[in-house]
Scaffold this active site. Structure first.
Site, PDB file in Angstrom:
ATOM      1  N   SER A 191       0.862  -1.218  -0.058  1.00 48.04           N
ATOM      2  CA  SER A 191       0.023  -0.115   0.178  1.00 48.04           C
ATOM      3  C   SER A 191       0.969   1.270  -0.084  1.00 48.04           C
ATOM      4  O   SER A 191       0.430   2.206  -0.413  1.00 48.04           O
ATOM      5  CB  SER A 191      -0.870  -0.087   1.136  1.00 48.04           C
ATOM      6  OG  SER A 191      -1.808  -0.866   1.301  1.00 48.04           O
ATOM      7  N   CYS A 224      -2.349   0.273   9.758  1.00 48.03           N
ATOM      8  CA  CYS A 224      -1.310  -0.703   9.830  1.00 48.03           C
ATOM      9  C   CYS A 224      -1.596  -1.674   8.529  1.00 48.03           C
ATOM     10  O   CYS A 224      -2.430  -1.669   7.737  1.00 48.03           O
ATOM     11  CB  CYS A 224      -2.278  -1.729  10.816  1.00 48.03           C
ATOM     12  SG  CYS A 224      -1.817  -0.986  12.518  1.00 48.03           S
ATOM     13  N   GLY A 226       1.548  -0.143   8.216  1.00 39.60           N
ATOM     14  CA  GLY A 226       2.208   1.188   8.242  1.00 39.60           C
ATOM     15  C   GLY A 226       2.877   1.655   6.957  1.00 39.60           C
ATOM     16  O   GLY A 226       3.504   2.437   6.901  1.00 39.60           O
ATOM     17  N   GLY A 227       2.338   1.036   5.695  1.00 45.11           N
ATOM     18  CA  GLY A 227       2.800   1.409   4.503  1.00 45.11           C
ATOM     19  C   GLY A 227       2.923   3.037   4.341  1.00 45.11           C
ATOM     20  O   GLY A 227       3.690   3.797   3.825  1.00 45.11           O
ATOM     21  N   ASP A 243      -5.146   2.389  14.478  1.00 41.46           N
ATOM     22  CA  ASP A 243      -5.756   1.279  13.870  1.00 41.46           C
ATOM     23  C   ASP A 243      -5.663   0.274  15.189  1.00 41.46           C
ATOM     24  O   ASP A 243      -4.955   0.404  15.972  1.00 41.46           O
ATOM     25  CB  ASP A 243      -4.821   0.690  12.755  1.00 41.46           C
ATOM     26  CG  ASP A 243      -5.536  -0.074  11.737  1.00 41.46           C
ATOM     27  OD1 ASP A 243      -5.787  -1.265  12.257  1.00 41.46           O
ATOM     28  OD2 ASP A 243      -5.109  -0.069  10.606  1.00 41.46           O
ATOM     29  N   ASP A 263     -10.665   3.745  17.157  1.00 44.53           N
ATOM     30  CA  ASP A 263     -11.764   4.024  16.023  1.00 44.53           C
ATOM     31  C   ASP A 263     -11.426   5.290  15.121  1.00 44.53           C
ATOM     32  O   ASP A 263     -11.270   6.304  15.875  1.00 44.53           O
ATOM     33  CB  ASP A 263     -13.090   3.824  16.473  1.00 44.53           C
ATOM     34  CG  ASP A 263     -14.029   4.078  15.405  1.00 44.53           C
ATOM     35  OD1 ASP A 263     -13.679   3.865  14.068  1.00 44.53           O
ATOM     36  OD2 ASP A 263     -15.204   4.368  15.543  1.00 44.53           O
ATOM     37  N   ASP A 280      -6.857   5.376   4.900  1.00 41.72           N
ATOM     38  CA  ASP A 280      -7.124   4.304   3.947  1.00 41.72           C
ATOM     39  C   ASP A 280      -7.754   3.240   4.653  1.00 41.72           C
ATOM     40  O   ASP A 280      -7.590   1.862   4.138  1.00 41.72           O
ATOM     41  CB  ASP A 280      -5.510   3.763   3.686  1.00 41.72           C
ATOM     42  CG  ASP A 280      -5.272   2.597   2.530  1.00 41.72           C
ATOM     43  OD1 ASP A 280      -6.324   2.975   1.670  1.00 41.72           O
ATOM     44  OD2 ASP A 280      -4.486   1.947   2.738  1.00 41.72           O
ATOM     45  N   LYS A 309     -12.913   3.560  -1.336  1.00 42.10           N
ATOM     46  CA  LYS A 309     -12.865   2.381  -1.894  1.00 42.10           C
ATOM     47  C   LYS A 309     -14.210   2.235  -2.691  1.00 42.10           C
ATOM     48  O   LYS A 309     -15.282   2.728  -2.311  1.00 42.10           O
ATOM     49  CB  LYS A 309     -13.118   1.429  -0.517  1.00 42.10           C
ATOM     50  CG  LYS A 309     -12.072   1.473   0.439  1.00 42.10           C
ATOM     51  CD  LYS A 309     -10.662   1.100   0.005  1.00 42.10           C
ATOM     52  CE  LYS A 309      -9.627   1.511   1.000  1.00 42.10           C
ATOM     53  NZ  LYS A 309      -8.308   1.371   0.583  1.00 42.10           N
TER      54      LYS A 309
HETATM   55  C1  LIG Z   1      -6.052  -1.174   3.600  1.00 44.13           C
HETATM   56  S1  LIG Z   1      -5.713  -1.287   5.210  1.00 44.13           S
HETATM   57  C2  LIG Z   1      -4.464  -0.123   5.561  1.00 44.13           C
HETATM   58  C3  LIG Z   1      -3.103  -0.082   4.666  1.00 44.13           C
HETATM   59  C4  LIG Z   1      -2.156   0.794   5.247  1.00 44.13           C
HETATM   60  N1  LIG Z   1      -2.550   1.766   4.727  1.00 44.13           N
HETATM   61  C5  LIG Z   1      -0.800   0.444   4.894  1.00 44.13           C
HETATM   62  O1  LIG Z   1      -0.241   1.109   4.007  1.00 44.13           O
HETATM   63  O2  LIG Z   1      -0.067  -0.543   5.406  1.00 44.13           O
HETATM   64  C6  LIG Z   1      -7.036  -0.675   6.181  1.00 44.13           C
HETATM   65  C7  LIG Z   1      -6.821  -0.690   7.560  1.00 44.13           C
HETATM   66  O3  LIG Z   1      -7.877   0.220   7.961  1.00 44.13           O
HETATM   67  C8  LIG Z   1      -8.164  -0.329   9.424  1.00 44.13           C
HETATM   68  N2  LIG Z   1      -9.567   0.084   9.632  1.00 44.13           N
HETATM   69  C9  LIG Z   1     -10.615  -0.195   9.359  1.00 44.13           C
HETATM   70  N3  LIG Z   1     -11.665   0.460   9.950  1.00 44.13           N
HETATM   71  C10 LIG Z   1     -10.979   1.079  10.793  1.00 44.13           C
HETATM   72  C11 LIG Z   1     -11.575   2.082  11.733  1.00 44.13           C
HETATM   73  N4  LIG Z   1     -12.902   2.339  11.802  1.00 44.13           N
HETATM   74  N5  LIG Z   1     -10.695   2.570  12.571  1.00 44.13           N
HETATM   75  C12 LIG Z   1      -9.428   2.451  12.589  1.00 44.13           C
HETATM   76  N6  LIG Z   1      -8.756   1.527  11.630  1.00 44.13           N
HETATM   77  C13 LIG Z   1      -9.784   0.943  10.698  1.00 44.13           C
HETATM   78  C14 LIG Z   1      -7.971  -1.781   9.276  1.00 44.13           C
HETATM   79  O4  LIG Z   1      -7.727  -2.412  10.537  1.00 44.13           O
HETATM   80  C15 LIG Z   1      -6.623  -1.895   8.497  1.00 44.13           C
HETATM   81  O5  LIG Z   1      -5.694  -2.280   9.031  1.00 44.13           O
END
Ligand SMILES: C[S@@+](CC[C@H](N)C(=O)[O-])C[C@H]1O[C@@H](n2cnc3c(N)ncnc32)[C@H](O)[C@@H]1O
Length: 359
Positions: A191, A224, A226-227, A243, A263, A280, A309
């Protein structure tokens, strides 16, 4: 038959077709999109012959969500003799040359599909031969000139191609309209390339300098592993990573990251504000757009970069609806914002939005 040709990710032809139709109609250039689903490009046919050139000037790729490249089509060449493709292509280019504008760039491209990739070798070889021939005819500058008119050849098969031209301020500078990046050593997820591409292609050098100051602060919602945080840390920022998952150990060890298992919809910045908000999270586009609006309106963040998305259907409509409500809110503020939306090469079923608060 006058037309412009635009490339997209395979499967997004209908969305690009709708977007081109909407944008062309706003410029009073009426016509219709032609495509086969999955082919990776759309041809927009104009009812008026002169309109294709106007669209080539006015429809900047940077302002079209689903387009990777766009050029004005002058010829569709079919049943090319495989032992002499050069002759007909050269004639087509010369016939539509513009004596008032130098040609400074040559693009020999193919669609970003399995079938298209079969043509990659042909495109590479043909571009060498064509470049030499064009220079010999004084049809192309000896040095590449990105600020000049561009010549385009787009192969749709081994014996067929579309020939045309582009304006420098409207086109993408990249082969096949694709901005390729190397996976950075140490990045915790693929990501990371989405945010890197967004920073390098959607923000000007001045905007990058303004936003990514060493010691600046950012919040990363849905961080997470962490990208995205990796890209911010690399640029000297201090990041609040939000996250419930785990952040990469090496990132935590930099001392520039604070992790909060919270959240993303209710989290607020530790010091009341940050320079940049990135997000993201996999969530409904309208929910994310509303959240981004809250942060910008309440000045919890100066700028924002986020992914929306995309649903399976009505992707163009869903995105424009979510963003138009956000734009309405921003338009009511004294501050001015520059908003861009792109379906980037490293995006999957999502688009990237950048919003920069002007100083
Ligand atoms: C596509 S991944 C993110 C990847 C991240 N941008 C990276 O580069 O590694 C989406 C993340 O959003 C988190 N997520 C989804 N809904 C969330 C929320 N309401 N609050 C916090 N984190 C959330 C998920 O746990 C997941 O780790």
């Amino acid at each position: 038959m006058a037309s412009v040709l635009a490339y997209c990710r395979a499967g997004y032809e209908a969305d690009l077709g709708k977007e081109l139709t909407e944008k062309a109609t706003m410029l009073n250039c009426f016509g219709y999109p032609v495509f086969t689903s999955g082919q990776g490009y759309v041809e927009y046919i104009c009812h008026q012959a002169d309109d294709a050139d106007l669209l080539g000037q006015k429809l900047a790729v940077a302002q079209i969500i689903f387009a990777r490249q766009l050029f004005v089509v002058t010829d569709t060449l079919e049943s090319l003799d495989k032992s002499d493709r050069l002759g007909p292509v050269l004639s087509a280019v010369q016939e539509h040359d513009n004596p008032d504008m130098k040609n400074g760039m040559l693009f020999v491209d193919h669609a970003d599909t399995d079938d298209g990739k079969e043509l990659a070798k042909l495109c590479r070889k043909f571009s060498v031969v064509l470049r030499q021939a064009l220079r010999k005819q004084y049809c192309l500058t000896y040095k590449e000139k990105p600020d000049c008119r561009g010549i385009h050849v787009f192969f749709t098969g081994f014996d067929e191609c579309k020939v045309g031209y582009s304006y420098p301020e409207a086109r993408s500078a990249h082969a096949n309209g694709i901005f390729r990046l190397k996976f950075p050593t140490g990045a915790p997820s693929r990501s990371t390339l989405k945010l890197e591409e967004a920073i390098l292609t959607m923000l000007t050098d001045e905007e990058q300098e303004q936003i990514f100051r060493a010691g600046g602060r950012a919040v990363d919602l849905g961080a997470c592993p962490g990208g995205w945080t990796f890209q911010l840390v690399k640029r000297g920022m201090h990041v609040e990573a939000i996250d419930n998952g785990l952040v990469d150990d090496a990132l935590m060890a930099t001392g520039q990251v604070e992790h909060f298992a919270a959240d993303g919809f209710s989290y607020r910045p530790q010091m009341g504000r940050v320079d940049l908000l990135v997000c993201d999270m996999i969530e409904q586009p309208d929910r994310v757009a509303k959240l981004m609006g809250d942060w910008l309106v309440k000045q919890w963040a100066d700028h924002a970069v986020f992914n929306l998305k995309l649903p399976m259907k009505k992707r163009f409509e869903t995105v424009t609806e979510a963003i138009s409500s956000l734009k309405d809110r921003l338009d009511k503020l004294d501050d001015k914002f520059v908003l861009q939306m792109r379906h980037l090469y490293h995006d999957r079923d999502e688009i990237t939005v950048t919003i920069v608060r002007e100083t």
